[in-house]
Scaffold this active site. Structure first.
Site, PDB file in Angstrom:
ATOM      1  CG  HIS A  72      -5.555 -33.934  -8.522  1.00  0.00           C
ATOM      2  ND1 HIS A  72      -6.191 -33.581  -9.694  1.00  0.00           N
ATOM      3  CD2 HIS A  72      -6.518 -34.427  -7.713  1.00  0.00           C
ATOM      4  CE1 HIS A  72      -7.489 -33.846  -9.591  1.00  0.00           C
ATOM      5  NE2 HIS A  72      -7.703 -34.353  -8.394  1.00  0.00           N
ATOM      6  CE  LYS A 297       2.318 -22.615 -12.526  1.00  0.00           C
ATOM      7  NZ  LYS A 297       2.469 -23.477 -11.364  1.00  0.00           N
TER       8      LYS A 297
END
Length: 391
Positions: A72, A297
């Site tokens: 992406h 994250k």
């Protein structure tokens, strides 16, 4: 049983560390309390930063990721029924992210470890960490109905928030920083092709929504819900209707619907334990820190931890200098706090707090407008999203 590095936990952090050590000629033993099927099936993160993908490739674990993962080059922000794309390569000098589920990362690393690496023991419950402040730490564990002892030069606790490793830190040494958010995510898997080719982060007055994916034929979607929501209280059509409301745009875009195969609620919290090292015991991943999932994250921070430890240990063996091992906690925490900051910023940018005022809502819109209109603001988001330097 004797080894150089005892690793508690066979999630992506523990498995990758074992792989990195094996390729550096350092022996290890991995203890995992769950069975192999559980580790390979538990749904977690699905976004790999540029650095994480690069580490997996360099470790020889990137072949299937490169074949089946989805690169992406940006994300879409939605607010006020408008769409704004953040172009990662244009803002970061070519960096991107890869959509590849944690379950698949674990499968790849387990296959490599069982074929090439040291012992990987499933259903081996670590009971404690003993002697962390001495030269020979030990991990008593239960395996195949009997208790045994793993003697190590170092122990790395990759055993998550509820594991035994962090409990071995003296209370006087530990400092905990945490924050709970007054909302959660209702996450669903759907057997339907994703409605967009990149992730969509939507801010809506009814609450946040995220459109993600696991593959070209499986969608992963999330809705902001109250903190103690029960997934079973949400009907399938009710979920699709609410997603449609929050993703609505003014240009005729449509949300694809399909059968829901899984529902779960994820609490939103931030947590950091300092320090991340006590003697010869090192914490990595969720054992040391947790971030809300908005910034994608969690897995990537765990990778940064084990890369830092592996580099430090290899340096010590090559030079005799313990400097990098001594600096492990400080090095990791610099990256951890930047990720905590970014995750907090993304969370507060996009979610509707229960006690939010009209002033708060206007500030959110102003922040989003700034990202949409300023290359500097968009670059800050893109650099953080694609990943902070490892180590």
């Amino acid at each position: 049983m004797r080894t150089t590095v005892g690793i508690i936990g066979a999630g992506p952090a523990g498995l990758l560390l074992a792989r990195l050590l094996h390729r550096a000629g350092v022996d290890s033993v991995v203890l995992e309390g769950r069975d192999r099927a559980y580790v390979e099936q538990r749904q977690r993160a699905g976004i790999l930063e540029q650095g994480t993908a690069d580490v997996l490739r360099s470790a020889g674990a990137g072949e299937r990721m490169d074949r089946e993962g989805l690169r992406h080059d940006g994300i879409e922000l939605r607010f006020d029924r408008r769409r704004h794309r953040v172009d990662f390569p244009a803002l970061t000098g070519g960096r991107s992210v890869t959509v590849y589920a944690q379950t698949e990362v674990c499968k790849d690393l387990i296959a490599l470890q069982t074929r090439e690496g040291g012992p990987l023991l499933f259903e081996a419950e670590a009971l404690a960490v003993e002697g962390a402040d001495g030269d020979r730490p030990r991990v008593p564990f239960r395996y195949q109905g009997r208790e045994d002892m793993l003697e190590c030069d170092y122990v790395v606790g990759c055993d998550g928030f509820w594991g035994v490793a962090r409990r071995a830190f003296p209370a006087a040494l530990s400092r905990v920083f945490e924050r709970s958010y007054p909302y959660a995510w209702l996450g669903v898997l759907a057997d339907v092709a994703p409605s967009h080719d990149e992730l969509v982060y939507a801010r809506h007055e009814r609450g946040f929504a995220l459109l993600s994916m696991r593959s070209p034929s499986v969608s992963r979607l999330y809705l902001q819900v109250p903190a103690r929501a029960d997934a079973g209280e949400w009907g399938d059509e009710e979920i699709w209707d609410e997603l449609e409301r929050r993703f609505e745009t003014g240009d005729g875009w449509r949300l694809r619907r399909g059968p829901l195969t899984q529902k779960s609620v994820t609490p939103m919290r931030s947590f950091v334990h300092e320090p991340m090292r006590h003697g010869r015991l090192f914490l990595a991943g969720d054992a040391a820190h947790i971030v809300p999932p908005t910034g994608a994250k969690g897995l990537n921070l765990a990778v940064g931890d084990v890369v830092t430890f592996a580099r430090a240990l290899v340096h010590e063996r090559a030079t005799g200098s313990p400097d990098l091992l001594d600096g492990y906690s400080a090095t990791c925490l610099r990256r951890v706090w930047q990720a905590e900051r970014f995750s907090y910023d993304m969370t507060t940018l996009l979610h509707a707090a229960p006690d939010a005022t009209a002033f708060d809502a206007r500030l959110q819109r102003a922040r989003l407008e700034r990202i949409a209109s300023s290359r500097a603001a968009a670059t800050d988001l893109a650099e953080a999203y694609t990943g902070f330097p490892l180590g």
